[in-house]
Design a protein around this motif. Structure first.
Motif, PDB file in Angstrom:
ATOM      1  N   ASN A 409      61.076  27.578  28.850  1.00 17.93           N
ATOM      2  CA  ASN A 409      62.438  27.673  29.375  1.00 17.93           C
ATOM      3  C   ASN A 409      63.104  28.997  29.030  1.00 17.93           C
ATOM      4  OD1 ASN A 409      62.342  25.026  30.443  1.00 17.93           O
ATOM      5  ND2 ASN A 409      62.781  24.172  28.410  1.00 17.93           N
ATOM      6  N   ASP A 410      62.508  29.731  28.071  1.00 20.99           N
ATOM      7  CA  ASP A 410      63.076  31.016  27.679  1.00 20.99           C
ATOM      8  C   ASP A 410      62.398  32.119  28.485  1.00 20.99           C
ATOM      9  OD1 ASP A 410      64.205  33.172  26.532  1.00 20.99           O
ATOM     10  OD2 ASP A 410      63.386  32.863  24.518  1.00 20.99           O
ATOM     11  N   LEU A 411      63.054  32.570  29.529  1.00 22.73           N
ATOM     12  CA  LEU A 411      62.504  33.592  30.406  1.00 22.73           C
ATOM     13  C   LEU A 411      63.159  34.944  30.184  1.00 22.73           C
ATOM     14  CD1 LEU A 411      62.230  31.532  33.730  1.00 22.73           C
ATOM     15  CD2 LEU A 411      60.489  31.922  31.986  1.00 22.73           C
ATOM     16  N   ASN A 412      63.871  35.089  29.072  1.00 25.13           N
ATOM     17  CA  ASN A 412      64.496  36.374  28.777  1.00 25.13           C
ATOM     18  C   ASN A 412      63.411  37.427  28.563  1.00 25.13           C
ATOM     19  OD1 ASN A 412      65.471  38.411  26.555  1.00 25.13           O
ATOM     20  ND2 ASN A 412      67.313  37.674  27.627  1.00 25.13           N
ATOM     21  N   LEU A 413      63.446  38.507  29.344  1.00 25.05           N
ATOM     22  CA  LEU A 413      62.378  39.499  29.332  1.00 25.05           C
ATOM     23  C   LEU A 413      62.279  40.210  27.983  1.00 25.05           C
ATOM     24  CD1 LEU A 413      60.183  40.984  30.875  1.00 25.05           C
ATOM     25  CD2 LEU A 413      61.927  42.584  31.700  1.00 25.05           C
ATOM     26  N   GLU A 414      63.410  40.567  27.391  1.00 21.07           N
ATOM     27  CA  GLU A 414      63.386  41.311  26.143  1.00 21.07           C
ATOM     28  C   GLU A 414      62.827  40.466  25.007  1.00 21.07           C
ATOM     29  OE1 GLU A 414      66.389  43.783  23.162  1.00 21.07           O
ATOM     30  OE2 GLU A 414      67.082  43.105  25.133  1.00 21.07           O
ATOM     31  N   ARG A 415      63.240  39.192  24.934  1.00 24.29           N
ATOM     32  CA  ARG A 415      62.727  38.334  23.872  1.00 24.29           C
ATOM     33  C   ARG A 415      61.239  38.050  24.062  1.00 24.29           C
ATOM     34  NH1 ARG A 415      67.842  35.773  24.451  1.00 24.29           N
ATOM     35  NH2 ARG A 415      66.948  34.147  25.776  1.00 24.29           N
ATOM     36  N   THR A 416      60.823  37.861  25.325  1.00 20.46           N
ATOM     37  CA  THR A 416      59.414  37.610  25.606  1.00 20.46           C
ATOM     38  C   THR A 416      58.564  38.829  25.223  1.00 20.46           C
ATOM     39  OG1 THR A 416      59.962  36.111  27.413  1.00 20.46           O
ATOM     40  CG2 THR A 416      57.735  37.030  27.384  1.00 20.46           C
ATOM     41  N   GLU A 417      59.070  40.027  25.568  1.00 21.30           N
ATOM     42  CA  GLU A 417      58.349  41.249  25.213  1.00 21.30           C
ATOM     43  C   GLU A 417      58.202  41.389  23.692  1.00 21.30           C
ATOM     44  OE1 GLU A 417      58.590  46.076  26.041  1.00 21.30           O
ATOM     45  OE2 GLU A 417      60.362  44.816  26.350  1.00 21.30           O
ATOM     46  N   ARG A 418      59.284  41.092  22.973  1.00 23.92           N
ATOM     47  CA  ARG A 418      59.236  41.172  21.518  1.00 23.92           C
ATOM     48  C   ARG A 418      58.208  40.200  20.954  1.00 23.92           C
ATOM     49  NH1 ARG A 418      62.658  42.429  17.023  1.00 23.92           N
ATOM     50  NH2 ARG A 418      64.111  43.449  18.426  1.00 23.92           N
ATOM     51  N   ARG A 419      58.202  38.961  21.486  1.00 23.71           N
ATOM     52  CA  ARG A 419      57.248  37.960  21.003  1.00 23.71           C
ATOM     53  C   ARG A 419      55.805  38.412  21.250  1.00 23.71           C
ATOM     54  NH1 ARG A 419      60.992  34.054  23.019  1.00 23.71           N
ATOM     55  NH2 ARG A 419      59.810  33.919  24.953  1.00 23.71           N
ATOM     56  N   LEU A 420      55.547  38.972  22.443  1.00 21.51           N
ATOM     57  CA  LEU A 420      54.193  39.398  22.767  1.00 21.51           C
ATOM     58  C   LEU A 420      53.728  40.539  21.869  1.00 21.51           C
ATOM     59  CD1 LEU A 420      54.274  39.255  26.667  1.00 21.51           C
ATOM     60  CD2 LEU A 420      53.126  37.681  25.128  1.00 21.51           C
TER      61      LEU A 420
END
Length: 472
Positions: A409-420
């Motif tokens: 449900n978390d599709l925020n691009l910046e947070r996803t990039e940080r996690r990756l």
């Protein structure tokens, strides 16, 4: 007995004066008037050095030298003679003499010679000690694991060692050990060396990914004085240092093309030329290399030489990742628990059922190294005799897949990039170059994104980008 000296000399005055001089220097000399008497003393008392006259009544000094060396190949015998012919000196050295002295003796020369021989003996003893200690934890039996992939690996190593034992020329083939980071590739390399015919010879290591290309070449091939700015004296390379033994080249996939060319030439010609040198020196060192990179793909891309790849991979040993080893996870966990329990003096520790379940369900991206570190932390945190899920804090952290966000449900691009990025760094144990390859971006791009996100660089000096640690 570290300063015991035996003097075999039939001239009583010379023997007495020499013994008196050595006593003043702190040595423990004993005197024998004939070769037969000296050999009898050696049988019950082992001196550090023997000073033996050549012209003796009965058995000659040269014959006594041969008997001493036959009984003890490490015996240090200095031949003394009043007839300083070249032929006699050559015969003495061929028989195993450590050095040759001509009478009348110069006491200062005797002093310097004894100091050199004793220092050399202690250095050789120290080398033998450390070689023996390294071999104790490096055999095939030290590889823990009963799963099918590990049994297949052990069988491959055993078959290789058995074949090497019957080699006609005594030159074992190059071995390439392949596996993910933390799977235990160095342990496999050590099992190949210490289980083979070269076990008594040196095992030297070089991490090709930890040094710049120029330093890799300097360490591997050595250099002459003046070869570059800081080359103030000649230095032998690891290939020369490992004469008769093995050189372990870890992270061979990180070597640059210029180094690969020289390494290929070395493997083919079995000769090494130091940097700045004019002449090549024959070497006899087996090469065992390891990598966590896909060398076949690198060959197709042109970043790794195909001829070197096939030269290094005469024998390939693949180390399975921990997640593919099934019951070995608990076997290794209990093994590390016993080791760390003894180290930190916390006997009687065991895992709870929840802890064992957690150990078996974790993905182990860091493989055996991650498991070992996790168990050490758990032992440190343990307050009682049972280690539960609470003590396995590192293991209990959520395991994210690098291809998907933690929360659908978390599709925020910046947070996803940080996690990756964080996940890639965790999976590669903070190796920025490897993390960049895993993410499919350049090192500079990853560095820019780390700086933009405010993630720490190793050491806090900004020299290399990393989320929490080091790049190696």
């Amino acid at each position: 007995m570290g300063r015991a000296i035996l003097i075999i000399e039939d001239e009583a005055t010379l023997a007495r004066n020499l013994a008196t001089y050595l006593e003043r220097l702190g040595y423990e000399p004993r005197v024998a008037g004939s070769a037969e008497e000296g050999l009898g003393m050696i049988a019950q008392w082992r001196p550090e050095v023997v000073l033996c006259d050549h012209n003796l009544p009965g058995l000659s000094g040269l014959d006594a030298l041969r008997r001493m060396r036959a009984a003890d190949p490490d015996a240090r015998v200095v031949m003394m003679t009043g007839y300083g012919s070249t032929e006699l000196a050559v015969d003495a050295m061929r028989a195993g003499a450590a050095d040759f002295l001509t009478k009348p003796l110069v006491l200062s020369e005797v002093k310097l010679l004894l100091e050199r021989l004793i220092s050399q003996g202690r250095l050789e003893s120290a080398v033998d000690y450390y070689t023996s200690r390294a071999a104790q934890g490096s055999g095939l039996d030290e590889i823990v694991g009963d799963s099918a992939p590990m049994l297949a690996l052990k069988q491959s190593i055993a078959a290789l060692l058995q074949s090497e034992a019957h080699l006609a020329d005594g030159e074992p083939p190059a071995v390439l050990v392949v596996g993910e980071t933390g799977t235990g590739k160095e342990l496999v390399a050590r099992a190949v060396h210490f289980g083979g015919t070269r076990r008594a010879k040196p095992f030297v290591e070089l991490n090709c990914g930890a040094l710049p290309a120029a330093l890799v070449e300097a360490e591997l091939f050595g250099y002459e004085r003046g070869a570059f700015t800081d080359a103030r004296q000649r230095k032998a390379g690891l290939m020369e240092t490992a004469e008769g033994g093995s050189v372990f080249l870890d992270e061979i996939g990180e070597t640059e093309l210029s180094t690969q060319v020289k390494l290929l030439k070395l493997l083919e010609e079995k000769r090494v030329r130091r940097l700045g040198g004019l002449h090549a020196t024959p070497v006899n060192a087996r090469v065992i290399s390891a990598t966590n990179r896909p060398l076949e793909q690198m060959v197709r891309e042109g970043s790794f030489r195909a001829d070197l790849f096939y030269r290094l991979r005469i024998v390939e040993l693949r180390v399975p990742p921990l997640r593919a080893r099934g019951s070995d996870i608990l076997l290794l966990a209990r093994h590390f628990l016993a080791l760390h329990s003894a180290r930190y003096r916390k006997p009687g520790l065991s895992f709870s059922a929840d802890a064992e379940r957690l150990l078996c369900t974790h993905a182990w991206p860091g493989n055996v190294r991650e498991l070992r570190n996790a168990i050490e932390q758990a032992v440190l945190l343990a307050a009682g005799r049972t280690i539960g899920a609470a003590e396995l804090r590192f293991v209990a952290s959520p395991v994210l897949d690098a291809a998907t966000p933690a929360d659908d449900n978390d599709l925020n691009l910046e947070r996803t990039e940080r996690r990756l990025i964080q996940r890639a760094l965790e999976r590669t144990e903070q190796n920025v170059s490897a993390a960049a390859r895993l993410l499919g971006i350049s090192r500079d791009t990853l560095r820019y994104r780390l700086e933009r996100m405010g993630l720490r660089e190793p050491g806090g000096d900004g020299s290399e980008p990393s989320a929490t640690g080091r790049d190696h």
